[in-house]
Design a protein around this motif. Structure first.
Motif, PDB file in Angstrom:
ATOM      1  N   LEU A  82       0.815  -1.209   0.000  1.00 39.28           N
ATOM      2  CA  LEU A  82       0.000   0.000   0.000  1.00 39.28           C
ATOM      3  C   LEU A  82       0.850   1.262   0.000  1.00 39.28           C
ATOM      4  O   LEU A  82       0.523   2.248  -0.681  1.00 39.28           O
ATOM      5  N   LEU A  83       1.954   1.280   0.762  1.00 38.49           N
ATOM      6  CA  LEU A  83       2.782   2.477   0.818  1.00 38.49           C
ATOM      7  C   LEU A  83       3.533   2.700  -0.488  1.00 38.49           C
ATOM      8  O   LEU A  83       3.805   3.849  -0.859  1.00 38.49           O
ATOM      9  N   ASP A  84       3.873   1.613  -1.203  1.00 43.07           N
ATOM     10  CA  ASP A  84       4.486   1.761  -2.528  1.00 43.07           C
ATOM     11  C   ASP A  84       3.528   2.455  -3.481  1.00 43.07           C
ATOM     12  O   ASP A  84       3.904   3.386  -4.208  1.00 43.07           O
ATOM     13  N   ILE A  85       2.286   1.987  -3.493  1.00 40.97           N
ATOM     14  CA  ILE A  85       1.269   2.565  -4.369  1.00 40.97           C
ATOM     15  C   ILE A  85       1.001   4.016  -3.973  1.00 40.97           C
ATOM     16  O   ILE A  85       0.858   4.899  -4.835  1.00 40.97           O
ATOM     17  N   LYS A  86       0.962   4.275  -2.681  1.00 44.82           N
ATOM     18  CA  LYS A  86       0.717   5.634  -2.192  1.00 44.82           C
ATOM     19  C   LYS A  86       1.829   6.582  -2.636  1.00 44.82           C
ATOM     20  O   LYS A  86       1.563   7.717  -3.057  1.00 44.82           O
ATOM     21  N   ALA A  87       3.090   6.136  -2.564  1.00 43.96           N
ATOM     22  CA  ALA A  87       4.221   6.976  -2.979  1.00 43.96           C
ATOM     23  C   ALA A  87       4.166   7.267  -4.473  1.00 43.96           C
ATOM     24  O   ALA A  87       4.438   8.395  -4.907  1.00 43.96           O
ATOM     25  N   VAL A  88       3.819   6.271  -5.273  1.00 47.05           N
ATOM     26  CA  VAL A  88       3.719   6.478  -6.719  1.00 47.05           C
ATOM     27  C   VAL A  88       2.593   7.453  -7.040  1.00 47.05           C
ATOM     28  O   VAL A  88       2.734   8.328  -7.913  1.00 47.05           O
ATOM     29  N   ASP A  89       1.465   7.337  -6.352  1.00 44.03           N
ATOM     30  CA  ASP A  89       0.349   8.260  -6.573  1.00 44.03           C
ATOM     31  C   ASP A  89       0.778   9.702  -6.298  1.00 44.03           C
ATOM     32  O   ASP A  89       0.450  10.623  -7.060  1.00 44.03           O
ATOM     33  N   LYS A  90       1.500   9.903  -5.205  1.00 39.80           N
ATOM     34  CA  LYS A  90       1.965  11.258  -4.869  1.00 39.80           C
ATOM     35  C   LYS A  90       2.980  11.737  -5.900  1.00 39.80           C
ATOM     36  O   LYS A  90       2.953  12.912  -6.317  1.00 39.80           O
ATOM     37  N   ALA A  91       3.866  10.848  -6.315  1.00 37.91           N
ATOM     38  CA  ALA A  91       4.871  11.212  -7.323  1.00 37.91           C
ATOM     39  C   ALA A  91       4.204  11.602  -8.638  1.00 37.91           C
ATOM     40  O   ALA A  91       4.634  12.555  -9.308  1.00 37.91           O
ATOM     41  N   LEU A  92       3.166  10.886  -9.035  1.00 34.75           N
ATOM     42  CA  LEU A  92       2.439  11.221 -10.268  1.00 34.75           C
ATOM     43  C   LEU A  92       1.836  12.616 -10.177  1.00 34.75           C
ATOM     44  O   LEU A  92       1.871  13.386 -11.153  1.00 34.75           O
ATOM     45  N   ASP A  93       1.274  12.935  -9.041  1.00 34.44           N
ATOM     46  CA  ASP A  93       0.686  14.250  -8.836  1.00 34.44           C
ATOM     47  C   ASP A  93       1.742  15.339  -9.046  1.00 34.44           C
ATOM     48  O   ASP A  93       1.516  16.340  -9.739  1.00 34.44           O
ATOM     49  N   ILE A  94       2.922  15.140  -8.466  1.00 34.24           N
ATOM     50  CA  ILE A  94       3.998  16.124  -8.571  1.00 34.24           C
ATOM     51  C   ILE A  94       4.543  16.200  -9.991  1.00 34.24           C
ATOM     52  O   ILE A  94       4.749  17.293 -10.549  1.00 34.24           O
ATOM     53  N   VAL A  95       4.772  15.056 -10.601  1.00 31.95           N
ATOM     54  CA  VAL A  95       5.378  15.025 -11.939  1.00 31.95           C
ATOM     55  C   VAL A  95       4.442  15.614 -12.990  1.00 31.95           C
ATOM     56  O   VAL A  95       4.881  16.309 -13.910  1.00 31.95           O
ATOM     57  N   ASN A  96       3.139  15.358 -12.871  1.00 30.92           N
ATOM     58  CA  ASN A  96       2.195  15.969 -13.804  1.00 30.92           C
ATOM     59  C   ASN A  96       2.302  17.493 -13.765  1.00 30.92           C
ATOM     60  O   ASN A  96       2.273  18.155 -14.810  1.00 30.92           O
ATOM     61  N   LYS A  97       2.429  18.047 -12.577  1.00 31.76           N
ATOM     62  CA  LYS A  97       2.548  19.497 -12.452  1.00 31.76           C
ATOM     63  C   LYS A  97       3.902  19.994 -12.954  1.00 31.76           C
ATOM     64  O   LYS A  97       3.994  21.077 -13.546  1.00 31.76           O
ATOM     65  N   PHE A  98       4.957  19.215 -12.724  1.00 32.67           N
ATOM     66  CA  PHE A  98       6.285  19.585 -13.220  1.00 32.67           C
ATOM     67  C   PHE A  98       6.302  19.602 -14.747  1.00 32.67           C
ATOM     68  O   PHE A  98       6.876  20.518 -15.360  1.00 32.67           O
ATOM     69  N   ASN A  99       5.672  18.621 -15.366  1.00 33.95           N
ATOM     70  CA  ASN A  99       5.647  18.565 -16.831  1.00 33.95           C
ATOM     71  C   ASN A  99       4.947  19.775 -17.437  1.00 33.95           C
ATOM     72  O   ASN A  99       5.275  20.202 -18.549  1.00 33.95           O
ATOM     73  N   GLU A 100       3.993  20.326 -16.718  1.00 37.06           N
ATOM     74  CA  GLU A 100       3.270  21.495 -17.233  1.00 37.06           C
ATOM     75  C   GLU A 100       4.173  22.711 -17.399  1.00 37.06           C
ATOM     76  O   GLU A 100       3.881  23.605 -18.200  1.00 37.06           O
ATOM     77  N   LEU A 101       5.287  22.757 -16.655  1.00 34.52           N
ATOM     78  CA  LEU A 101       6.191  23.902 -16.736  1.00 34.52           C
ATOM     79  C   LEU A 101       7.042  23.877 -17.998  1.00 34.52           C
ATOM     80  O   LEU A 101       7.695  24.872 -18.321  1.00 34.52           O
ATOM     81  N   ASN A 102       7.076  22.730 -18.675  1.00 35.01           N
ATOM     82  CA  ASN A 102       7.835  22.638 -19.931  1.00 35.01           C
ATOM     83  C   ASN A 102       9.323  22.927 -19.723  1.00 35.01           C
ATOM     84  O   ASN A 102       9.989  23.491 -20.596  1.00 35.01           O
ATOM     85  N   ILE A 103       9.842  22.534 -18.572  1.00 35.05           N
ATOM     86  CA  ILE A 103      11.261  22.764 -18.264  1.00 35.05           C
ATOM     87  C   ILE A 103      12.160  21.865 -19.096  1.00 35.05           C
ATOM     88  O   ILE A 103      13.206  22.295 -19.590  1.00 35.05           O
ATOM     89  N   ALA A 104      11.764  20.616 -19.267  1.00 40.74           N
ATOM     90  CA  ALA A 104      12.580  19.645 -19.991  1.00 40.74           C
ATOM     91  C   ALA A 104      12.119  19.522 -21.440  1.00 40.74           C
ATOM     92  O   ALA A 104      11.000  19.890 -21.788  1.00 40.74           O
ATOM     93  N   SER A 105      12.986  18.969 -22.266  1.00 42.73           N
ATOM     94  CA  SER A 105      12.669  18.809 -23.687  1.00 42.73           C
ATOM     95  C   SER A 105      11.715  17.655 -23.942  1.00 42.73           C
ATOM     96  O   SER A 105      11.162  17.535 -25.034  1.00 42.73           O
ATOM     97  N   LYS A 106      11.534  16.803 -22.971  1.00 39.63           N
ATOM     98  CA  LYS A 106      10.601  15.686 -23.072  1.00 39.63           C
ATOM     99  C   LYS A 106       9.985  15.448 -21.707  1.00 39.63           C
ATOM    100  O   LYS A 106      10.576  15.808 -20.680  1.00 39.63           O
ATOM    101  N   PRO A 107       8.788  14.877 -21.643  1.00 37.13           N
ATOM    102  CA  PRO A 107       8.122  14.711 -20.346  1.00 37.13           C
ATOM    103  C   PRO A 107       8.762  13.623 -19.487  1.00 37.13           C
ATOM    104  O   PRO A 107       9.413  12.699 -19.987  1.00 37.13           O
TER     105      PRO A 107
END
Length: 322
Positions: free
Chosen positions: A153-178
């Protein structure tokens, strides 16, 4: 039913049978099947009331999403990310199994090709769905097999939180690829497995080529330029976007033509909500004591005041007892 004229199991030799039949029987005797116990392919989306983009649920804060369709505003609109850089077309940052069955040879399970701080990793192959024929991995605890999905459960919980953060990071268009993250799901061994594995649970996710590590949960960083710098910026961004409550770190994975894939992310939290790799406030302080902002960090991103190195800084994943 397959009925070859003669079958000597001990030496895996078959006579009076076609080569194709021989290959099939050999495969059946040498491999076991894992099957998914969850459907991991459903992605909830909603149109943002302000920018009108169709976005995954992870692009909204819990408060905004609870307001319902037609009212919810995405994190980019609420926090003003769109003023930083024009947002890319946003999709879900998850890299899913897209399959419900996979085969692993007994040799692969008995002699795992890799291991992490507390898990073994074996390589297999998907046998159905859009990823049929592609490689995958199964991960299980070094302490032994488990028969309840609750252990993950904690593995899944960590991935869910990471997805939330990474989706927002990708919106900034900082990197050349998502940036995308492997989304593991809990699968179980079927009746073809050995008695000690039959019915036990493991995590399964897509295989990553050319695996590299960019930083650790204790603040070690790859000092190379390029993607290692972007990963340090992602960790810094995670602290800023969550109001100083979380740090996404222990970033590792593979660089592909279309995206970079991460696996096994660690979340550091103030209250140690994410298990033994969550080093809490001591981990956050130690991580930022080693962090040096680079060209991908933004000057307005917040960071801890006067962070101190409290824990030992190592490249591997650090674990701390509860």
């Amino acid at each position: 039913m397959i009925n070859p004229t003669h079958c000597q199991v001990t030496n895996l030799t078959f006579s009076s049978a076609s080569p194709q039949l021989t290959d099939l029987i050999t495969s059946l005797l040498h491999s076991v099947t894992l099957s998914s116990i969850f459907n991991d392919n459903t992605i909830m989306t909603r149109d943002c009331a302000e920018c009108c983009r169709t976005l995954p649920q992870s692009s909204y804060t819990a408060n905004q999403y609870s307001k319902g369709a037609g009212v919810s505003r995405c994190a980019a609109c609420v926090d003003g990310h769109s003023t930083d850089s024009p947002p890319r077309a946003v999709g879900n940052a998850g890299r899913h199994n897209n399959s419900s069955e996979a085969n692993f040879t007994h040799d692969a399970l008995d002699d795992p090709f890799a291991s992490g701080a507390f898990r073994w990793v074996a390589k297999g192959k998907y046998t159905n769905g859009p990823r049929e024929g592609q490689p995958c991995v199964a991960k299980w605890f070094k302490t032994g097999v488990v028969f309840s999905e609750d252990f993950f459960l904690l593995d899944i919980k960590a991935v869910d939180k990471a997805l939330d953060i990474v989706n927002k990071f990708n919106e900034l268009n900082i990197a050349s690829k998502p940036v995308v993250i492997n989304v593991p799901t809990v699968w179980e061994f079927t009746k073809e497995a050995s008695p000690n594995r039959r019915g036990s649970k493991v995590l399964v996710e897509p295989y990553i080529e050319n695996y590299v590590k960019f930083n650790s949960n204790s603040g070690w960083t790859d000092s190379s330029q390029g993607w290692p710098e972007i990963m340090q910026a992602l960790s810094h961004f995670s602290y800023n976007i969550t109001g100083g409550n979380f740090v996404l770190c222990d970033l590792q994975g593979g660089i592909y033509q279309q995206h970079i894939v991460l696996s096994d992310p660690v979340i550091l939290s103030r209250n140690r909500e994410y298990g033994v790799t969550d080093l809490g406030l001591d981990g956050i302080s130690t991580f930022f004591s080693q962090h040096r902002c680079n060209r991908f960090c933004r000057s307005h991103w917040t960071a801890p005041v006067a962070p101190r190195q409290i824990l030992r800084v190592v490249p591997g994943t650090t674990m701390m007892g509860r």
